[in-house]
Enzyme design. Structure first.
Site, PDB file in Angstrom:
ATOM      1  CG  HIS A  81      -2.087  -0.959   1.340  1.00 37.56           C
ATOM      2  ND1 HIS A  81      -2.599  -1.343   0.046  1.00 37.56           N
ATOM      3  CD2 HIS A  81      -2.231  -1.907   2.163  1.00 37.56           C
ATOM      4  CE1 HIS A  81      -3.620  -2.299   0.600  1.00 37.56           C
ATOM      5  NE2 HIS A  81      -3.186  -2.907   1.768  1.00 37.56           N
ATOM      6  CG  ASP A  84      -4.560 -10.092   3.997  1.00 38.81           C
ATOM      7  OD1 ASP A  84      -4.302 -10.683   2.635  1.00 38.81           O
ATOM      8  OD2 ASP A  84      -4.326  -9.074   4.058  1.00 38.81           O
ATOM      9  CG  HIS A 121      -6.367  -5.643   2.084  1.00 39.34           C
ATOM     10  ND1 HIS A 121      -5.905  -6.545   3.125  1.00 39.34           N
ATOM     11  CD2 HIS A 121      -7.561  -5.304   2.701  1.00 39.34           C
ATOM     12  CE1 HIS A 121      -6.691  -6.756   3.964  1.00 39.34           C
ATOM     13  NE2 HIS A 121      -7.862  -5.915   3.734  1.00 39.34           N
ATOM     14  CG  ASP A 143      -2.831  -8.548   0.930  1.00 39.92           C
ATOM     15  OD1 ASP A 143      -1.727  -8.887   1.665  1.00 39.92           O
ATOM     16  OD2 ASP A 143      -3.765  -7.887   1.084  1.00 39.92           O
TER      17      ASP A 143
END
Length: 336
Positions: free
Chosen positions: A125, A249, A164, A162
């Site tokens: 990120h 995740d 996200h 991931d």
């Protein structure tokens, strides 16, 4: 054959987030404890060096790098409520990025065909001059840039699994045709980016492959997109290096995700990526990103590392409706 390589550094546990934060030092301890019990799966262990300022500022602005360093040296602070910085955060983050660069050096130097970088905090990120989502320095982006600049590569593939979307990595390479960025992620959640129609811009048009899946998506949904969208595009791209933003995740037990993968699912994705690397003659290196259920994280890392190092063929699945829909967009840029 040379053993696969593991890169890490004790500084990883020095990034203390506090207050019940999900991105906590125990994540690293859970992984290393599980690997110790399994004899490190035959991986040779290497110490992650610190990234140089030149490596970091090839991706991040000098202003941002200095702000992170100063905040950590000053005792800590936060870039936002979810992204705290403590006294040990700078060292942890620069060892994470430096370990990813050292991994690239070893892979491209022919020391091993596969490697895994066990680091924290996560990085995907972190953008050029800002960050969010628990991340401080974008280790995968720094490593990809290092491969291009220091080793003269022309084509690097980054696969991000991931749960996200890796908005930082996507933005850093948005206008580049030297990095093919492919992300499978859960749509409709943080950071709210990565729609299917985001395919990059300018000279990088077509070099961003964003494949959002709905909450509740299982292993077959993820494998279908990887097998029928990411892999064919990557084979046409012919990467000289494959890097994985390996977040865990999307595991069914993770408190921050909403998908239904398990440790074996990550092993199957790793087998697809390893097989891709073999076909195109590119080494494969993975860098740990998210994953916040400690047991699930440890087992998923172990499954991934085992699959990267074995020679079992990946499981094939039939393309589903979501894959066909994705092909209608990505197929404008790649021969799927």
């Amino acid at each position: 054959m040379s053993p696969p390589l593991w890169f890490s550094h004790p500084a990883a546990i020095g990034h203390v987030t506090g207050g019940g934060h999900p991105e906590r030092p125990e994540r690293m301890s859970a992984v290393t404890d599980a690997l110790t019990r399994r004899g490190w799966l035959g991986y040779a262990r290497r110490t992650a060096p610190p990234a140089t300022d030149a490596q970091l500022t090839a991706v991040h602005s000098a202003r941002y790098v200095q702000a992170l360093r100063a905040m950590s040296a000053g005792g800590g602070g936060a870039f936002d409520p979810e992204t705290p910085v403590g006294p040990g955060s700078w060292e942890a983050a620069r060892r994470a990025a430096g370990g990813a660069c050292a991994m690239v050096d070893a892979l491209l130097g022919g020391e091993a065909p596969v490697a895994f970088c066990g680091v924290r905090p996560p990085g995907h990120h972190a953008a050029h001059d800002t960050t969010s989502g628990f991340c401080l320095l974008n280790s995968v982006a720094v490593a990809a840039r290092h491969a291009l600049d220091a080793h003269g590569l022309a084509r690097v593939l980054v696969i991000d699994w991931d749960v996200h979307h890796g908005n930082g990595t996507n933005d850093i390479f948005r206008r580049s045709d030297a990095v093919l960025y492919a992300s499978i992620h859960q749509g409709g959640m943080f950071p709210g980016t990565g729609p299917l129609l985001d395919v990059g811009s300018g000279p990088g048009t077509g070099f961003s492959i964003n494949l959002p899946v709905p909450a509740g998506s299982d292993e077959d949904a993820w494998l279908s997109l990887l097998e029928w969208i990411v892999v064919p595009a990557a084979e046409e791209f012919r990467p000289q290096l494959v890097l994985v933003s390996a977040g865990f995740d999307a595991h069914r037990d993770d408190p921050l995700g909403g998908c239904l993968l398990d440790a074996a699912s990550f092993a199957e994705m790793a087998r697809h990526v390893r097989a891709l690397g073999t076909r195109v003659g590119a080494p494969v290196g993975a860098v740990m990103e998210g994953g916040y259920a400690l047991g699930a994280l440890a087992e998923s890392v172990i499954a991934t590392m085992g699959a990267l190092a074995d020679d079992r063929p990946p499981r094939s699945v039939a393309p589903d409706f979501a894959t066909s829909r994705a092909a209608s967009v990505i197929g404008h840029h790649w021969g799927l």
